[in-house]
Design a protein around this motif. Structure first.
Motif, short mmCIF file in Angstrom:
data_model
loop_
_atom_site.label_atom_id
_atom_site.label_comp_id
_atom_site.label_asym_id
_atom_site.label_seq_id
_atom_site.Cartn_x
_atom_site.Cartn_y
_atom_site.Cartn_z
N ARG A 147 64.83 17.02 57.23
CA ARG A 147 63.64 17.74 57.12
C ARG A 147 62.48 17.49 57.91
O ARG A 147 61.52 18.38 58.25
CB ARG A 147 63.12 17.15 55.42
N VAL A 148 62.40 16.36 58.55
CA VAL A 148 61.44 15.91 59.34
C VAL A 148 61.63 16.70 60.49
O VAL A 148 60.50 17.37 61.18
CB VAL A 148 61.58 14.44 59.81
N ALA A 149 62.61 16.94 61.04
CA ALA A 149 63.01 17.68 62.16
C ALA A 149 62.78 19.27 62.03
O ALA A 149 62.10 19.83 62.95
CB ALA A 149 64.66 17.54 62.63
N ALA A 150 62.99 19.91 60.76
CA ALA A 150 62.63 21.14 60.40
C ALA A 150 61.20 21.23 60.20
O ALA A 150 60.27 22.35 60.67
CB ALA A 150 63.32 21.35 59.10
N GLN A 151 60.48 20.04 59.82
CA GLN A 151 58.93 20.48 59.64
C GLN A 151 58.26 20.26 61.08
O GLN A 151 57.45 20.81 61.38
CB GLN A 151 58.50 18.92 58.96
N ALA A 152 59.01 19.54 61.99
CA ALA A 152 58.30 19.54 63.26
C ALA A 152 58.47 20.64 64.09
O ALA A 152 57.52 21.19 64.65
CB ALA A 152 58.90 18.26 64.14
N HIS A 153 59.69 21.27 63.80
CA HIS A 153 60.07 22.65 64.48
C HIS A 153 59.18 23.54 63.81
O HIS A 153 58.57 24.50 64.51
CB HIS A 153 61.43 22.95 64.11
N LEU A 154 58.73 23.56 62.52
CA LEU A 154 57.83 24.67 61.79
C LEU A 154 56.45 24.36 62.31
O LEU A 154 55.81 25.38 62.71
CB LEU A 154 57.97 24.34 60.45
N ASN A 155 56.08 23.11 62.61
CA ASN A 155 54.93 23.03 63.01
C ASN A 155 54.93 23.62 64.52
O ASN A 155 53.52 24.04 65.08
CB ASN A 155 54.29 21.53 62.95
N LYS A 156 55.59 23.31 65.16
CA LYS A 156 55.66 23.83 66.52
C LYS A 156 55.76 25.21 66.55
O LYS A 156 55.12 25.84 67.56
CB LYS A 156 56.92 23.37 67.42
N ALA A 157 56.52 25.87 65.75
CA ALA A 157 56.39 27.49 65.59
C ALA A 157 55.08 28.05 65.31
O ALA A 157 54.63 29.05 65.89
CB ALA A 157 57.43 27.96 64.49
N HIS A 158 54.48 27.29 64.15
CA HIS A 158 53.03 27.69 63.96
C HIS A 158 52.05 27.30 64.90
O HIS A 158 51.27 28.39 65.16
CB HIS A 158 52.57 26.62 62.77
N ARG A 159 52.22 26.32 65.78
CA ARG A 159 51.19 26.39 66.99
C ARG A 159 51.54 27.46 67.88
O ARG A 159 50.38 28.10 68.52
CB ARG A 159 51.48 24.91 67.38
N GLN A 160 52.78 27.69 68.19
CA GLN A 160 53.09 28.87 69.18
C GLN A 160 52.59 30.27 68.63
O GLN A 160 52.04 30.87 69.50
CB GLN A 160 54.59 29.18 69.08
#
Length: 256
Positions: free
Chosen positions: A225-238
C-alpha cells in the motif's frame, strides 16, 4: 434276735440299711424285748426269707449306710432321644422325592449348597436334606417339627460355613470387576483429556501459525500500500506536470 431290714423304711422313702437292736439274752428267763424294737410277723417272714442279709448286718454301733437309688436307663441314647433326630436313608428320600411324596416346608440356598425341610404326610415324618450341586449329600429324619427345624438350622449353618469361600470369591470377583471398570473408565477419561490436550495444542499451533502468517500478510500488504500510494502520488505529480506543460501551448485570448 438277728438284725433285720426295716421293711417300712424301705417302702416309705430312700433305701437305707437300718440297724435293729439285738436281743440281750436267748434263755427262757430273759426279759421280753422292747415293743419298739419288736419285729412284726411280716418282718419275721422277711427275715426268714433273707438270712444272708441278717448275717451280714453291720454292728449295732455303726451308723446307717445310704443305698444309691436306682434310676431308669433310657433305651435310646440321650443325645439322640433329646433331639429326636436320626440318620435318614438317602435312597428313601430320593425315592420319595421321585414319587412327589414330600412337601417342602423350608428351603435355604447358598451358592452350590441347599438345605430342604421336607414333610412326609403319610408317615407324619420330617426329613432334613443337605444338597451339594443338586445332589443329596446328607439327610436326617425327625418325628416332630421342632426337632426338624433344629436340624434344618444346623444344616443351614453348615451350608453357610461351607459357602463362605464362594461368598468371598464372589465378592472379590465383583470388586475386581468394579475396579477393572473404574480403571477402564479412568483410562478412557485420561485418553480423552490427552486427545483434547493434543487437539488443543494443534489448534493453538494452527492459530499461532495463522496469526504469524496474517501478520506477515498485513506487513506485506502495508508495504504494498505504501509503495502504491507513493507510486500514485508520483503519477499525480507527473499528470500535474504534464497538464502544466500542455497548458503552455494554449494561447491567451482577450476577454470580451
Amino acid at each position: 434276735m438277728k438284725s433285720l431290714l426295716n421293711r417300712r423304711s424301705v417302702l416309705a422313702g430312700p433305701s437305707h440299711l437300718v440297724q435293729v437292736a439285738r436281743a440281750t439274752g436267748g434263755g427262757a428267763g430273759s426279759p421280753p424285748p422292747d415293743d419298739s424294737n419288736a419285729a412284726s410277723p411280716a418282718d419275721a417272714a422277711d427275715a426268714a426269707a433273707m438270712p444272708s442279709a441278717a448275717a451280714n448286718a453291720p454292728p449295732a454301733d455303726a451308723p446307717p449306710r445310704p443305698v444309691t437309688t436306682l434310676r431308669p436307663v433310657p433305651a435310646v441314647p440321650t443325645q439322640v432321644s433329646g433331639r429326636g433326630v436320626q440318620i435318614a436313608d438317602t435312597a428313601d428320600i430320593e425315592w420319595l422325592t421321585e414319587e412327589d411324596a414330600l412337601t417342602p416346608f423350608r428351603v435355604f440356598r447358598s451358592f452350590s449348597y441347599s438345605v430342604s425341610l421336607l414333610f412326609h404326610a403319610k408317615e407324619l415324618a420330617y426329613y432334613v436334606a443337605l444338597y451339594q450341586d443338586g445332589s443329596l449329600w446328607r439327610a436326617l429324619k425327625a418325628a416332630d417339627l421342632e426337632a426338624a427345624e433344629a436340624a434344618f438350622h444346623h444344616f443351614e449353618d453348615q451350608a453357610t460355613r461351607l459357602s463362605d469361600g464362594e461368598t468371598r470369591r464372589a465378592q472379590l470377583e465383583a470388586q475386581n470387576e468394579q475396579l477393572a471398570r473404574l480403571i477402564a473408565r479412568s483410562e478412557a477419561q485420561a485418553e480423552r483429556l490427552r486427545s483434547d490436550l493434543q487437539r488443543r495444542g494443534a489448534q493453538e499451533q494452527a492459530v499461532s501459525t495463522r496469526q504469524n502468517q496474517t501478520r506477515k500478510d498485513v506487513s506485506q500488504l502495508e508495504a504494498q500500500r505504501v509503495a502504491a500510494q507513493a507510486h500514485l502520488n508520483k503519477a499525480h505529480r507527473q499528470i500535474h506536470q504534464l497538464n502544466l506543460t500542455s497548458n503552455e501551448w494554449i494561447p491567451h485570448l482577450p476577454n470580451r
